[in-house]
Enzyme design. Structure first.
Site, mmCIF file in Angstrom:
data_model
loop_
_atom_site.group_PDB
_atom_site.id
_atom_site.type_symbol
_atom_site.label_atom_id
_atom_site.label_comp_id
_atom_site.label_asym_id
_atom_site.label_seq_id
_atom_site.Cartn_x
_atom_site.Cartn_y
_atom_site.Cartn_z
ATOM 1 N N TYR A 54 29.923 93.036 59.313
ATOM 2 C CA TYR A 54 29.328 91.234 60.074
ATOM 3 C C TYR A 54 31.252 90.801 60.615
ATOM 4 O O TYR A 54 31.202 90.591 59.277
ATOM 5 C CB TYR A 54 28.655 89.946 59.816
ATOM 6 N N GLY A 61 26.835 85.800 65.381
ATOM 7 C CA GLY A 61 26.466 84.938 65.907
ATOM 8 C C GLY A 61 24.782 85.724 66.718
ATOM 9 O O GLY A 61 24.520 86.324 65.746
ATOM 10 N N HIS A 84 36.795 77.678 69.958
ATOM 11 C CA HIS A 84 36.172 77.017 69.560
ATOM 12 C C HIS A 84 37.037 75.363 69.180
ATOM 13 O O HIS A 84 36.751 74.275 68.718
ATOM 14 C CB HIS A 84 36.024 77.531 67.647
ATOM 15 N N ASN A 196 36.291 79.148 59.641
ATOM 16 C CA ASN A 196 34.985 78.897 58.494
ATOM 17 C C ASN A 196 35.619 78.124 57.353
ATOM 18 O O ASN A 196 35.866 78.590 56.344
ATOM 19 C CB ASN A 196 33.913 80.149 58.348
#
Length: 254
Positions: A54, A61, A84, A196
Site C-alpha cells: 500500500y 483509498g 490535498h 499523514n
C-alpha cells in the site's frame, strides 16, 4: 540561540517554542539520519517486490488494490500532495506552521516513515532558511490528521505553492532557489509520510500551553503587585492555609 537537535526521540515543548516562535535552527542527529536511511532501504525493497504494498506500489483509498507501474509512482506521490493541498480561509500564523514543520521533521527522524534522508533534510533547511509554507485554516480531515496543512508544506518542499520569507509572500520555487535548496521529487511512500499526522494541531497545543504558562505567571505577579501597592497583608497566602483550600471546596460540593 542553541541549535535544536532533532533525534529519534520526542522533542520537548521548549524545543518547539524555540523553533516555532524564536527562530532557533534545527539539525538532524546522526542517529536519526542512520535510522532514516535504514527505513528507506525497507521501502525500496518493498518497491521492488512482486507483491503489492500500500502506498508503495499501489494507489490509495479506493485504488488500494490497483498496481502502479514504476514509471508512474513519482507522479502518484505528487498527485497525492497536490490533491490535498486545498485549504481555504485565513492564513495560519507563521509560528504555528513552523511548529508543524518541526514536529513533522521529528516524526520523520524516528526512522519509521520510509522517507529519504534528502527529503527530511529539506524540511530542516526550510526551517533554517525562514521559509514558511502558506497554510489556510480550513480544509483538513480529522480522520487522518492535518492532511491539508501538511500537504501545503509538502507542496512547498516540492517547489510549488506559495511561502512567506521575511513577511513577504513569494512562490515556493523562487524561495527555495534563493536559499540554495533543491526542490524534492517525491519517491514511493513519501507523499503518505509527509501528509499523514497531527503535527498542526499538536503545534498549536504546545504554543497555547506556553502562552497559558505565561498567563498564569503574569496573573500571580499582578496579584502580588496589587497586594503590595495597596499595602495589603500576605497572611492569606500562607502555605498552610492554601493547603486546606482543596479539602474545603470538596466538602462544600459534597
Amino acid at each position: 540561540m542553541d541549535t535544536i537537535i532533532v533525534g529519534t526521540g520526542p522533542l520537548s515543548a521548549a524545543d518547539v517554542v524555540a523553533v516555532a516562535r524564536h527562530g532557533a535552527r534545527v539539525e538532524l542527529s546522526p542517529e536519526a539520519e542512520t535510522e532514516i536511511i535504514a527505513s528507506r532501504k525497507v521501502i525500496e525493497a518493498l518497491a521492488d517486490d512482486d507483491q503489492p504494498h500500500y502506498g508503495v506500489s499501489t494507489g490509495f483509498g479506493a485504488l488500494a488494490t490497483r498496481h502502479i507501474p514504476v514509471e508512474r509512482r513519482a507522479q502518484l506521490q505528487r498527485s497525492l500532495v497536490r490533491s490535498h493541498a486545498a485549504g481555504s480561509g485565513p492564513e495560519v500564523e507563521t509560528e504555528v506552521v513552523r511548529g508543524l514543520l518541526l514536529l513533522r521533521l521529528s516524526t520523520l527522524a524516528t526512522g519509521r516513515t520510509g522517507i529519504r534522508l534528502g527529503t527530511a533534510r529539506t524540511y530542516a533547511a526550510m526551517l533554517n532558511a525562514g521559509i514558511t509554507p502558506i497554510v489556510r485554516e480550513y480544509g483538513s480531515l480529522g480522520c487522518s490528521g492535518d492532511l491539508a496543512p501538511l500537504a501545503h508544506c509538502a507542496l512547498a518542499a516540492m517547489g510549488e505553492g506559495t511561502v512567506r520569507v521575511g513577511g513577504r509572500e513569494v512562490p515556493a520555487g523562487e524561495a527555495l532557489a534563493a536559499a540554495g535548496i533543491t526542490p524534492v521529487t517525491l519517491a514511493e511512500k513519501e507523499g503518505l509520510a509527509l501528509i499523514n499526522g497531527t503535527d498542526g494541531m499538536l503545534g498549536m497545543l504546545v504554543l497555547a500551553a506556553a502562552d497559558l504558562r505565561l498567563l498564569l505567571k503574569t496573573a500571580d505577579v499582578t496579584a502580588a503587585m496589587s497586594v503590595e501597592a495597596q499595602l495589603g497583608t500576605d497572611a492569606v497566602f500562607a502555605a498552610d492555609l492554601q493547603a486546606r483550600l482543596p479539602a474545603r471546596r470538596t466538602s462544600a460540593l459534597s
